[in-house]
Write a protein that holds these residues in place. Structure first.
Motif, PDB file in Angstrom:
ATOM      1  N   GLU A   1       0.827  -1.198   0.000  1.00 59.42           N
ATOM      2  CA  GLU A   1       0.000   0.000   0.000  1.00 59.42           C
ATOM      3  C   GLU A   1       0.867   1.256   0.000  1.00 59.42           C
ATOM      4  O   GLU A   1       1.921   1.298   0.613  1.00 59.42           O
ATOM      5  N   SER A   2       0.372   2.289  -0.680  1.00 60.26           N
ATOM      6  CA  SER A   2       1.070   3.572  -0.699  1.00 60.26           C
ATOM      7  C   SER A   2       0.943   4.272   0.649  1.00 60.26           C
ATOM      8  O   SER A   2       0.005   4.023   1.405  1.00 60.26           O
ATOM      9  N   HIS A   3       1.903   5.142   0.967  1.00 59.53           N
ATOM     10  CA  HIS A   3       1.806   5.981   2.157  1.00 59.53           C
ATOM     11  C   HIS A   3       2.204   7.403   1.797  1.00 59.53           C
ATOM     12  O   HIS A   3       2.877   7.639   0.783  1.00 59.53           O
ATOM     13  N   ASP A   4       1.792   8.345   2.604  1.00 64.68           N
ATOM     14  CA  ASP A   4       2.074   9.755   2.349  1.00 64.68           C
ATOM     15  C   ASP A   4       3.584   9.991   2.308  1.00 64.68           C
ATOM     16  O   ASP A   4       4.305   9.651   3.250  1.00 64.68           O
ATOM     17  N   GLY A   5       4.057  10.552   1.212  1.00 68.31           N
ATOM     18  CA  GLY A   5       5.486  10.802   1.059  1.00 68.31           C
ATOM     19  C   GLY A   5       6.276   9.608   0.563  1.00 68.31           C
ATOM     20  O   GLY A   5       7.502   9.665   0.495  1.00 68.31           O
ATOM     21  N   GLY A   6       5.574   8.525   0.204  1.00 69.24           N
ATOM     22  CA  GLY A   6       6.255   7.316  -0.244  1.00 69.24           C
ATOM     23  C   GLY A   6       6.446   7.254  -1.751  1.00 69.24           C
ATOM     24  O   GLY A   6       5.989   8.144  -2.489  1.00 69.24           O
TER      25      GLY A   6
ATOM     26  N   ALA B   1       6.092   6.290  -5.733  1.00 69.37           N
ATOM     27  CA  ALA B   1       4.909   6.161  -6.594  1.00 69.37           C
ATOM     28  C   ALA B   1       4.461   4.707  -6.683  1.00 69.37           C
ATOM     29  O   ALA B   1       3.262   4.411  -6.638  1.00 69.37           O
ATOM     30  N   ASP B   2       5.403   3.796  -6.813  1.00 71.60           N
ATOM     31  CA  ASP B   2       5.118   2.360  -6.745  1.00 71.60           C
ATOM     32  C   ASP B   2       5.676   1.862  -5.421  1.00 71.60           C
ATOM     33  O   ASP B   2       6.890   1.708  -5.281  1.00 71.60           O
ATOM     34  N   PRO B   3       4.824   1.611  -4.431  1.00 76.69           N
ATOM     35  CA  PRO B   3       5.346   1.265  -3.101  1.00 76.69           C
ATOM     36  C   PRO B   3       6.091  -0.062  -3.060  1.00 76.69           C
ATOM     37  O   PRO B   3       6.890  -0.287  -2.150  1.00 76.69           O
ATOM     38  N   THR B   4       5.846  -0.949  -4.032  1.00 74.55           N
ATOM     39  CA  THR B   4       6.553  -2.233  -4.049  1.00 74.55           C
ATOM     40  C   THR B   4       7.973  -2.094  -4.594  1.00 74.55           C
ATOM     41  O   THR B   4       8.794  -2.985  -4.392  1.00 74.55           O
ATOM     42  N   ARG B   5       8.233  -0.988  -5.284  1.00 73.80           N
ATOM     43  CA  ARG B   5       9.540  -0.759  -5.900  1.00 73.80           C
ATOM     44  C   ARG B   5      10.027   0.646  -5.531  1.00 73.80           C
ATOM     45  O   ARG B   5       9.842   1.584  -6.314  1.00 73.80           O
ATOM     46  N   PRO B   6      10.654   0.803  -4.387  1.00 69.64           N
ATOM     47  CA  PRO B   6      11.109   2.132  -3.943  1.00 69.64           C
ATOM     48  C   PRO B   6      12.337   2.585  -4.715  1.00 69.64           C
ATOM     49  O   PRO B   6      13.469   2.548  -4.214  1.00 69.64           O
ATOM     50  N   LYS B   7      12.113   3.021  -5.951  1.00 64.40           N
ATOM     51  CA  LYS B   7      13.217   3.372  -6.847  1.00 64.40           C
ATOM     52  C   LYS B   7      14.055   4.505  -6.261  1.00 64.40           C
ATOM     53  O   LYS B   7      13.526   5.507  -5.804  1.00 64.40           O
ATOM     54  N   GLY B   8      15.366   4.311  -6.309  1.00 64.18           N
ATOM     55  CA  GLY B   8      16.296   5.293  -5.780  1.00 64.18           C
ATOM     56  C   GLY B   8      17.040   4.820  -4.547  1.00 64.18           C
ATOM     57  O   GLY B   8      17.991   5.461  -4.118  1.00 64.18           O
ATOM     58  N   CYS B   9      16.604   3.692  -3.975  1.00 65.71           N
ATOM     59  CA  CYS B   9      17.332   3.123  -2.841  1.00 65.71           C
ATOM     60  C   CYS B   9      17.722   1.681  -3.158  1.00 65.71           C
ATOM     61  O   CYS B   9      17.209   1.067  -4.099  1.00 65.71           O
TER      62      CYS B   9
ATOM     63  N   ALA C   1      11.778 -10.847  -9.884  1.00 63.81           N
ATOM     64  CA  ALA C   1      10.507 -10.124  -9.897  1.00 63.81           C
ATOM     65  C   ALA C   1       9.471 -10.757  -8.983  1.00 63.81           C
ATOM     66  O   ALA C   1       8.607 -10.064  -8.422  1.00 63.81           O
ATOM     67  N   GLN C   2       9.564 -12.082  -8.792  1.00 65.63           N
ATOM     68  CA  GLN C   2       8.590 -12.775  -7.943  1.00 65.63           C
ATOM     69  C   GLN C   2       8.670 -12.332  -6.478  1.00 65.63           C
ATOM     70  O   GLN C   2       7.733 -12.563  -5.710  1.00 65.63           O
ATOM     71  N   ALA C   3       9.773 -11.699  -6.093  1.00 65.52           N
ATOM     72  CA  ALA C   3       9.961 -11.303  -4.688  1.00 65.52           C
ATOM     73  C   ALA C   3       9.701  -9.823  -4.453  1.00 65.52           C
ATOM     74  O   ALA C   3       9.876  -9.342  -3.338  1.00 65.52           O
ATOM     75  N   VAL C   4       9.283  -9.114  -5.492  1.00 65.10           N
ATOM     76  CA  VAL C   4       9.086  -7.673  -5.366  1.00 65.10           C
ATOM     77  C   VAL C   4       7.589  -7.379  -5.520  1.00 65.10           C
ATOM     78  O   VAL C   4       7.127  -6.900  -6.562  1.00 65.10           O
ATOM     79  N   ASP C   5       6.831  -7.695  -4.477  1.00 62.58           N
ATOM     80  CA  ASP C   5       5.373  -7.544  -4.533  1.00 62.58           C
ATOM     81  C   ASP C   5       4.795  -6.997  -3.231  1.00 62.58           C
ATOM     82  O   ASP C   5       3.592  -7.059  -3.009  1.00 62.58           O
ATOM     83  N   GLY C   6       5.655  -6.476  -2.353  1.00 58.89           N
ATOM     84  CA  GLY C   6       5.176  -5.953  -1.085  1.00 58.89           C
ATOM     85  C   GLY C   6       4.832  -7.014  -0.070  1.00 58.89           C
ATOM     86  O   GLY C   6       4.217  -6.712   0.960  1.00 58.89           O
ATOM     87  N   GLU C   7       5.250  -8.242  -0.316  1.00 58.34           N
ATOM     88  CA  GLU C   7       5.022  -9.349   0.613  1.00 58.34           C
ATOM     89  C   GLU C   7       6.364  -9.844   1.155  1.00 58.34           C
ATOM     90  O   GLU C   7       7.427  -9.560   0.593  1.00 58.34           O
TER      91      GLU C   7
ATOM     92  N   LYS D   1       9.835  10.813   0.110  1.00 57.49           N
ATOM     93  CA  LYS D   1      10.374  11.151   1.432  1.00 57.49           C
ATOM     94  C   LYS D   1      10.929   9.926   2.145  1.00 57.49           C
ATOM     95  O   LYS D   1      12.074   9.932   2.612  1.00 57.49           O
ATOM     96  N   THR D   2      10.120   8.867   2.284  1.00 58.94           N
ATOM     97  CA  THR D   2      10.570   7.675   3.023  1.00 58.94           C
ATOM     98  C   THR D   2      10.116   6.406   2.337  1.00 58.94           C
ATOM     99  O   THR D   2       9.065   6.348   1.685  1.00 58.94           O
ATOM    100  N   ALA D   3      10.940   5.378   2.483  1.00 61.47           N
ATOM    101  CA  ALA D   3      10.620   4.017   2.040  1.00 61.47           C
ATOM    102  C   ALA D   3      11.317   3.075   3.013  1.00 61.47           C
ATOM    103  O   ALA D   3      12.092   3.507   3.875  1.00 61.47           O
ATOM    104  N   SER D   4      11.058   1.783   2.894  1.00 57.67           N
ATOM    105  CA  SER D   4      11.658   0.858   3.860  1.00 57.67           C
ATOM    106  C   SER D   4      11.806  -0.542   3.297  1.00 57.67           C
ATOM    107  O   SER D   4      11.195  -0.901   2.282  1.00 57.67           O
ATOM    108  N   MET D   5      12.639  -1.321   3.955  1.00 53.94           N
ATOM    109  CA  MET D   5      12.645  -2.775   3.845  1.00 53.94           C
ATOM    110  C   MET D   5      12.464  -3.313   5.254  1.00 53.94           C
ATOM    111  O   MET D   5      12.838  -2.653   6.232  1.00 53.94           O
TER     112      MET D   5
END
Length: 375
Positions: free
Chosen positions: A133-138, A140-148, A227-233, A335-339
């Motif tokens: 799910e998206s969050h404020d400041g996160g 555009a694609d929450p499953t792929r936090p491009k740039g980190c 790709a099978q592991a990049v689904d937010g799960e 602004k923020t993303a995580s693993m």
């Protein structure tokens, strides 16, 4: 009868395929395997006897990693809410209170490191990249936090300095000094042991991840589809690292020197490519074998996805997990993303090619809480 014959023929056709698929599954643990680290964050705290957290400059194009970005929190793992480790990345639009290198706030990550050094064994980490799910400041694609770059790896580094007046020669008073691998043109060597399993997100690509090896001044960079592991799960990442001894019958006693239980080459006539800076084991008079990495095999959710068989290290290293933001990750327009890490298990195999005790100690922080570098 006809149906039975058809089923038998079908079984004969499918049997090799089933065997091939089974061969890619994580193998049974060897009998000598010992579970030496098991972590699920149940205490709600990071155990300082097992882990430490960096406040450190981390490569170029970013502002390091800090302890404030590594915390224990709650998340749903396979349908159950539980404690997890959260490593947060601050992107190009972060404007909060946490400061990194030289007081900068953007492009700051978080990395945690095992206190213990490990060698051959199985490393199993249950981890989630990004979110569903998206969050404020996160991103555009929450499953792929491009740039980190969210990553799992083993890492150890040792700096060895020699006498610069004899930069091009072996120096018996410093047995690990090797003139074949000058670091940065200096009378110094950078001993390096690293396996990446994997690093996600180079140039914003999360579908193909890097499975790298680093062995002194050698580096093998490989990309495999994940790709099978990049689904937010949450997914289970497993790596098996194996080492061995390789006898080197041409080595004589006069060509090596002992230090801390290992034997180090001291003769320039021995081709560096034959040993790559690794130490040797004495088997008898004028008999030596090289401590050598053999293979690293990588699985996601029990299925083989990658393999490294070139420049695999033999020296022990620390399990390292986290997220950082080098320039080669690309822009981080958020602004923020995580693993998040739900659990960790490490079994040690004790292969005969393991080099324990050469790489040791804790990597020091490189700046203070205000971001000012240490002198």
């Amino acid at each position: 009868m006809m149906l039975s014959r058809m089923l038998l023929l079908l079984a004969m056709v499918l049997s090799p395929l089933v065997s091939q698929l089974s061969a890619e599954d994580v193998p049974a643990l060897p009998k000598q395997a010992k579970l030496v680290l098991e972590e699920n964050w149940l205490s709600g705290e990071i155990d300082p006897e097992c882990w430490y957290v960096f406040r450190k400059q981390w490569g170029g194009g970013n502002h390091g990693v800090v302890p404030e970005n590594v915390v224990i929190g709650k998340d749903e793992v396979n349908g159950t809410e539980r404690n997890v480790l959260i490593c947060t990345a601050h992107g190009d639009r972060y404007d909060g209170p946490v400061k990194g290198w030289w007081g900068n706030k953007t492009r700051v990550g978080g990395v945690i490191v095992s206190q213990e050094h490990f060698a051959s064994g199985r490393f199993e980490v249950v981890m989630k990249i990004g979110e569903k799910e998206s969050h404020d400041g996160g991103p555009a694609d929450p499953t792929r936090p491009k740039g980190c770059i969210p990553a799992l790896w083993t890492y150890a580094y040792r700096w060895v300095e020699g006498d610069k007046a004899r930069k091009d020669e072996f120096q018996p008073e410093t047995p690990m000094y090797n003139p074949h691998i000058p670091a940065y043109g200096m009378a110094a060597n950078a001993y390096w042991s690293e396996l990446d399993f994997p690093e996600f997100g180079k140039a914003g690509n999360f579908d193909d991840a890097m499975y790298n090896t680093f062995l002194q001044n050698r580096h093998d960079n490989r990309f495999f589809s994940v790709a099978q592991a990049v689904d937010g799960e949450y997914h289970t990442f497993t790596t098996e690292w194996r080492t061995h001894l390789r006898e080197m019958p041409a080595i004589r006693d006069s060509q090596v020197i002992e230090s801390d239980g290992f034997y180090w080459v001291q003769d320039k006539s021995i081709p560096f490519a034959d040993y790559l800076g690794n130490p040797l084991k004495k088997l008898g008079e004028n008999r030596y074998a090289l401590y050598e990495g053999k293979i690293a095999t990588h699985y996601i959710d029990g299925k083989k996805v990658a393999e490294n068989d070139k420049w695999v290290p033999a020296m022990s290293a620390q399990l390292t997990m986290g997220v950082w933001l080098p320039d080669w990750a690309g822009p981080a327009d958020w602004k923020t993303a995580s693993m998040k890490v739900a659990s960790v298990k490490v079994w040690q195999f004790g292969d005969e090619g393991d080099v324990m005790g050469v790489m040791k100690g804790r990597t020091a922080d490189s700046f203070g809480i205000d971001g000012t570098p240490f002198q």
